[in-house]
Enzyme design. Structure first.
Site, PDB file in Angstrom:
ATOM      1  CD1 TRP B 189      -3.107  -1.088   0.743  1.00 16.01           C
ATOM      2  CD2 TRP B 189      -1.581  -2.349   1.970  1.00 16.01           C
ATOM      3  NE1 TRP B 189      -3.562  -2.539   1.006  1.00 16.01           N
ATOM      4  CE2 TRP B 189      -2.752  -3.040   1.914  1.00 16.01           C
ATOM      5  CE3 TRP B 189      -0.598  -2.915   2.974  1.00 16.01           C
ATOM      6  CZ2 TRP B 189      -2.790  -4.488   2.474  1.00 16.01           C
ATOM      7  CZ3 TRP B 189      -0.720  -4.184   3.520  1.00 16.01           C
ATOM      8  CH2 TRP B 189      -1.901  -4.932   3.221  1.00 16.01           C
ATOM      9  CG  HIS B 210      -6.623  -0.558   3.047  1.00 17.20           C
ATOM     10  ND1 HIS B 210      -6.152  -1.817   3.196  1.00 17.20           N
ATOM     11  CD2 HIS B 210      -6.399   0.043   4.025  1.00 17.20           C
ATOM     12  CE1 HIS B 210      -5.383  -1.545   4.281  1.00 17.20           C
ATOM     13  NE2 HIS B 210      -5.552  -0.501   4.787  1.00 17.20           N
ATOM     14  NE  ARG B 236      -3.998   0.572  -2.040  1.00 14.49           N
ATOM     15  CZ  ARG B 236      -4.502  -0.668  -2.187  1.00 14.49           C
ATOM     16  NH1 ARG B 236      -4.086  -1.391  -3.235  1.00 14.49           N
ATOM     17  NH2 ARG B 236      -5.568  -1.238  -1.411  1.00 14.49           N
ATOM     18  CD  GLN B 250     -10.433  -1.939  -0.458  1.00 16.11           C
ATOM     19  OE1 GLN B 250     -10.245  -1.114   0.493  1.00 16.11           O
ATOM     20  NE2 GLN B 250      -9.540  -2.501  -1.025  1.00 16.11           N
ATOM     21  CB  VAL B 293      -7.280 -12.019   6.530  1.00 20.69           C
ATOM     22  CG1 VAL B 293      -8.210 -11.016   6.589  1.00 20.69           C
ATOM     23  CG2 VAL B 293      -6.623 -11.886   5.235  1.00 20.69           C
ATOM     24  CB  ALA B 348     -12.339  -8.857   6.610  1.00 22.40           C
TER      25      ALA B 348
END
Lengths: 828, 380
Positions: B189, B210, B236, B250, B293, B348
């Site tokens: 990112w 994000h 970004r 997003q 995650v 997620a």
């Protein structure tokens, strides 16, 4: 990362077709971006240059007698400067299809007469074989290449091009990828031999290592090899490095690179005789300390950078690059080989600060386990002894300040597997998958195990990591697909989100096209709006803008939408009706109105005090150009102020808001053609402005000759206004059963009395249901300084049919009120 | 007047057989000198119809009516003469005469309608091919439409929509998502930082990379169960090309509760894809990495072939197009917001509406979206 099969297959058998293997790796999280095949050179063989002589008619050409292995020697014309008798070369005979360097196409090679001599084939460079763009010299094959062998068998290869995620640094190495393939295809990998013969001299007598900053250097291992001979690496070593994309340098440096690509551990070789006192000190740099790296760039360091030093001077930047003062040279006899573990985040910070991303830092920054360092050290020492000779001292230096702390095993239970995955997996299956990845496990109960994080993986620390290992190798396809069955949380809709959607729908329904633009604008844009010197009090800027035209977080939508209009006027004909919903950014130091803190998006308790700016939700729009495209029914008048106020009235009415317009001033607007917009109610709330853009601004944005009408509404204010009295909540009004009576009334009103005031006065009178302004006139028969306003007034009672007398009484009352309050008279 | 006439006609019909009238009729009506026969009625009828065809206006029609069907009209005369016929002829001729009368009356009515229609048509025929009067309608930006479609799919599965700040704190954008400062994963990112330095000398604000920071913000603000989607703009530091924009949307999703599993993640996202792309596209889940995650998931969809051209409008060489990153919420993220990761689990996901729009509509260049050329915008 390029992984050649020729190298990879030393550790694991490639039992799947390349595409299938690539797919399986990708599914398991090692994304293969491309499978590259090198070869397919049918008819090309290893040839032998028996003899050469100059071309009689050309200085730069050589005539070569080439032995193709299966017949008499052939005469071949070669233009490469490096061709010589005795070479094994890549020989293409006529009939072979190769890249023609002149046409750029693949073509059949034909016998050709070159300066009077027929060439019976070609000696190939890398370019013709499409290995690289190199076409200056021919490829010289190793001496042990067998003449007549198909070239595919010698130079052909298949490569996996990996696109690795940051957690899988282990796959920056052949062994890492081999272990993945082993797990996928149920094979154990072949880990290379790391032992070597040691001399009688203990290493501690030859060199010493101290770690002054153990927080940044977790482990430092080293071996000492004396009496080495520096020279080129053997062909196999050079060939492997080249295929993996590295340039061979000398036998010692090549081995360090080779082992890095093999085990993922970066190593560094120092000329031991340049190290003062043969004492390596790992320490932080002092602020401002200067050091010249191998690439001969002098770098200024700070106390967050880790240095490899000796008592006198720095000799390397830890985990990034060595120094010119201690590098291996052709004269080097004795060397110290470093295999250390550096703090990954610190290493990354240093390489980022120095803008020096190296193969080493690329690996260190992802985190290497300290257990790996001595293994790679021994492997490299072994290979250096093989390729550069010399003697390795007995034992290794191993400074490992935290070495006593045991590695914590990671638990895995069947219950957690089920809880997280929603499928039943028995522990034996998990055990077998982990085993296939080379991970050692022990049963701790019939339904649980613990695993030792393997020395090559730094991304396995918690139970969920192990679960991912299990499920990614089994395949995500094996996990069932089920719908959520947990309770649906109660949701109270977000009023702002709802309002924005309503606003979008209403404006689109009223003919406006939605646009979405970048929220970063440039100083130029703001300057164009800044006609009257109304610079916003403070602006929020981007520290690292991508361009100077996009470095300010917009304080208004005006510049965005005017630029959008200008763009479209430049590309399309016709009138434009555009709007955008978006945020303007207002720094906290400009004093946020209380209802406009960032927390308006969130429950207030959830935000700690923060410097975040106010993000003001705005809707802005423009109209300009002909009202309609050219057509045979309607005129081609330009869109004007009343087109936009009409649109706004309709749109706001659709979401239950009655808009009021009042004459106003604004820096953006044409004097006298601007209105404030308020929400009608007991206390009208100002929510925005609408008006004709000031001609200076219109010109500044290059917006053509037609008037541009602009509006901006502040949605937070709009929301507050509507929530204040619940006016957006629709309530049914019963329909009167009784007929209405209409009367037209022409009034002469002083010019300075706004029409809306007269309308308000009329509608306030009892029995008046509605008044519609249908004519505005000034000129003949109307006194100077006044104008005539004609209204159609609808009277109605909810409980009876109105009589003429009723209506006349109401009209009389109305007239009196208008005269008293607005100086209006009935026009005769 | 009209009423009177109608009345007299009715009376005349009622007293059809009054002899005096017959007598008068017999005198005036020349053809009835001969006794009516089937043949003469047919001739008379044909003649009447022929004349009626020639009638071109309402007056002519009235004259015709008087002449044939009026009180002294010829058909009326025939009818009146019937009682004088021989009884054996009476029935046959009578029936035929009545038929003829009805036929002529119908023909008259039809002719009158034809004449009035012809008159309307003559009065103001339109060139119906002329373009209609313009009505101006607006449209929603394609991103808005796609975001709505995505949200609708998840709302139907019990998710609710929340939004968050576009200027975010490093704390939420990274730290709370298990991406500590200096972590190599931050390379995923590249950020646009806000020019603001706090008292500790740090630059704590950036344009969010994000919408994932809302995971932590939402969970901090409420107890489980959580089921939200977060649409919004992200930024970004990235060079733009046909498939990359530095400014994009997003839609983030988060579901946390007791008992949420990886299988639920697959089910939810599969259902989403089916709703948005239809049942014919294939879905693929594979292992991927996002620091917040574990396990991590990449969801791809089978590439789209335009039936009109037989070609793939985007990513021609690829069978699968990544549309979403996802995974089971990392225990550290749950711990960070004070949820017990042993008790609560969740998933997620995050996706780019532009990319989904490109796949759905075959848009070949992401830069169209925010250039705002109305020729593009009006296509959706």
């Amino acid at each position: 990362m390029l992984i050649p099969f020729s190298w990879l297959s030393e550790y694991v058998d490639i039992t799947l077709p390349p595409d299938e293997l690539a797919h399986r790796l990708t599914m398991g999280g090692i994304e293969v971006g491309d499978v590259i095949t090198r070869g397919g050179w049918d008819g090309c063989v290893v040839g032998y240059v028996r003899a050469t002589r100059p071309h009689p008619n050309a200085d730069t050409l050589t005539l070569c007698q080439v032995d193709p292995g299966d017949g008499p020697p052939l005469e071949v014309v070669c233009g490469a400067p490096n061709v010589a008798a005795g070479q094994k070369i890549c020989f293409a005979r006529p009939g072979v299809t190769l890249l023609n360097m002149h046409t750029g196409r693949r073509e059949e090679l034909k016998p050709a007469r070159i300066r009077g001599i027929v060439s019976e084939g070609m000696i190939c460079s890398e370019a013709e074989l499409e290995i690289s763009d190199e076409h200056e010299g021919i490829i010289v094959l190793p001496d042990d290449a067998v003449v007549g062998t198909a070239l595919d068998d010698v130079l052909g290869d298949t490569f996996l091009e990996l696109e690795l995620t940051p957690n899988r640094g282990d796959c920056l190495s052949m062994l890492g990828v081999a272990r993945e393939i082993g797990a996928i295809t149920s094979q154990q990998v072949r880990v290379p031999e790391i032992s070597y013969a040691e001399s009688a001299t203990p290493v501690s007598e030859l060199a010493k290592v101290s770690i002054a900053d153990p927080d940044l250097c977790l482990r430092y291992t080293a071996s000492v090899i004396t009496g080495i001979t520096i020279g080129p690496s053997p062909h196999w070593l050079q060939d492997r490095l080249t295929r993996a994309g590295l340039r061979p340098i000398n036998n010692v440096v090549d081995v360090t690179n080779y082992v890095m690509l093999e085990f993922n551990q970066p190593l560094h070789a120092f000329d031991l005789d340049t190290v003062t006192d043969r004492h390596v000190v790992v320490r932080r740099a002092t602020d401002g300390e200067k050091f010249t790296t191998l690439d001969e760039v002098e770098r200024t360091l700070n106390s967050d950078n880790l240095l490899i030093a000796d008592p006198a001077q720095a000799i390397g930047i830890g985990g990034v690059m060595g120094g010119a003062n201690s590098e291996i040279t052709p004269a080097t006899k004795n060397m110290l080989l470093e295999s250390a573990t550096f703090h990954n985040l610190n290493n990354r910070r240093t390489s980022t600060e120095l803008n020096l991303r190296t193969e080493a830092s690329l690996r260190f920054e992802k985190g290497l386990r300290p257990e790996l360092a001595p293994i790679a050290l021994r492997r490299a020492t072994r290979l250096i002894l093989e390729t550069a000779g010399g003697e390795a001292a007995a034992g290794i230096i191993d400074v490992f300040p935290a070495g006593d702390e045991p590695v914590t095993p990671v638990p895995l239970t069947v219950a957690r597997l089920r809880q997280l995955l929603g499928m039943d997996l028995d522990i034996a299956r998990a055990e077998s998958v982990l085993g296939s990845l080379g991970i050692t496990t022990r049963r701790t109960s019939p339904d649980s195990l613990e695993a030792d994080p393997p020395y090559w993986r730094s991304d396995i620390a918690i139970e969920e990591d192990l679960i991912e290992e299990v499920v990614r190798i089994i395949g995500y396809d094996e996990v069932p697909t089920t719908m959520l069955s947990s309770p649906i949380p109660y949701h109270q809709g977000n009023a702002m989100t709802a309002l924005k959607d309503q606003m979008r729908d209403a404006l689109a329904a009223a003919g406006m096209q939605e646009t979405i633009s970048y929220p970063l604008v440039g100083p130029d844009d703001l300057e164009k709006l800044n006609r009257a010197g109304h610079q916003p009090k403070s602006l929020l800027r981007v520290a690292n803008p991508m361009s100077a035209e996009q470095d300010v977080l917009r304080p208004t939508l005006a510049a965005s939408i005017l630029n959008t209009l200008a763009y479209n006027q430049g590309h399309n004909d016709g009138g434009f009706r555009l709007f955008e919903l978006g945020r303007a950014f207002i720094p906290q130091d400009s004093g946020l109105p209380p209802n406009l803190s960032p927390s308006s998006l969130l429950p207030p308790s959830s935000l700690p005090p923060s410097p975040l700016p106010m993000e003001q939700e705005l809707v802005a729009g423009v109209m300009s150009g002909p009202r309609y495209d050219a057509n045979w029914l309607s005129g081609s008048d330009s869109l004007d102020f009343f087109d936009l106020t009409g649109t706004l009235t309709t749109s706001l009415d659709r979401i239950g808001i009655t808009a009021l317009y009042q004459s106003a001033d604004g820096p953006l607007f044409h004097p006298g053609r601007c209105a404030s917009i308020a929400v009608a109610g007991p206390q009208p709330v100002d929510v925005g402005a609408v008006g004709e853009l000031h001609p200076d601004i219109r010109e500044a944005f290059n917006l053509g000759a037609d008037p541009v009408i602009y509006f901006e509404l502040r949605l937070h204010d709009l929301l507050a206004a509507t929530q204040g009295d619940g006016s957006t909540e629709n309530r049914f009004q019963s329909l009167s059963r009784f007929p209405a009576a209409n009367r037209d009334l022409a009034l002469v009103v002083p010019e300075n009395v706004p029409a809306s005031q007269v309308q308000c006065l009329i509608e306030r009178v009892r029995l008046v249901e509605q008044a519609e302004l249908f004519d505005v006139y000034s000129g003949e028969n109307v006194p100077e300084g006044a104008r005539s306003l004609a209204f159609r007034i609808r009277f109605r009672a909810s409980d009876r049919t109105l009589t003429n007398e009723d209506v006349n009484r109401a009209l009389n009352g109305l007239t009196r009120v208008l005269e008293r309050e607005a100086g209006a008279t009935i026009r005769g | 007047m009209t009423n009177f006439r109608a009345l007299t006609r009715r009376r005349a019909a009622a007293y059809n057989f009054v002899p005096t009238i017959v007598l008068q009729n017999a005198i005036v009506s020349q053809p009835s000198v001969e006794s009516p026969s089937a043949a003469s009625i047919a001739t008379l009828t044909n003649q009447a119809l022929k004349e009626l065809d020639a009638v071109s206006n309402p007056d002519g029609a009235e004259q015709w009516r008087v002449s044939y069907l009026g009180r002294r009209g010829q058909i009326t005369g025939v009818l009146r003469s019937i009682p004088q016929l021989e009884p054996e002829q009476r029935r046959e001729v009578g029936a035929q005469a009545n038929q003829a009368k009805n036929a002529l009356e119908e023909a008259l009515a039809r002719r009158i309608r034809e004449l009035s229609e012809a008159k309307l048509a003559a009065a103001g025929a339109l060139d119906v091919t002329l373009p209609g009067r313009p009505v101006i309608t607006g449209r929603l930006h394609p991103t808005t439409q796609i975001v709505r479609e995505i949200c609708a799919a998840f709302i139907a599965m019990g998710f609710s929509v929340v939004e968050g700040p576009e200027v975010e704190l490093d704390h939420y954008n990274f730290e709370m998502l298990n991406i500590p400062s200096g972590h190599p994963a931050r390379d995923m990112w590249n950020s646009l930082w806000v020019d603001y330095v706090n008292e500790e000398g740090q630059q704590p604000m950036l344009l969010r990379t994000h919408t994932s920071p809302m995971q932590a913000r939402v969970m901090e603000a409420q107890d489980p169960p959580v089921r939200v989607i977060v649409p919004g703009k992200c930024y970004r530091y990235e060079a733009t090309d046909a498939t990359h924009e530095w400014h994009f949307y997003q839609v983030e999703g988060l579901a946390v509760a007791e008992g949420i599993t990886f299988a639920n993640l697959k089910g939810t996202l599969y259902e989403f894809a089916r709703r948005v792309f239809g049942p014919d596209r294939q879905i693929r889940f594979r292992c991927d990495y996002f620091p917040f995650v574990e396990p991590g998931v990449d969801m791809s969809i089978s590439n789209f072939v335009d039936p009109a051209t037989g070609k793939r409008p985007i990513n021609r060489d690829e069978d699968w197009i990544e549309i979403m990153g996802a995974g089971m919420v990392h225990p550290r993220v749950l711990e960070g917001v004070g949820y017990d990761p042993q008790r609560y689990t969740g998933f997620a996901f995050g996706m780019g509406p532009e990319r989904i729009g490109m796949l759905k509509y075959g848009i070949d260049d992401i830069r169209h979206f925010y250039r705002n050329d109305v020729r593009f915008l009006r296509q959706f």
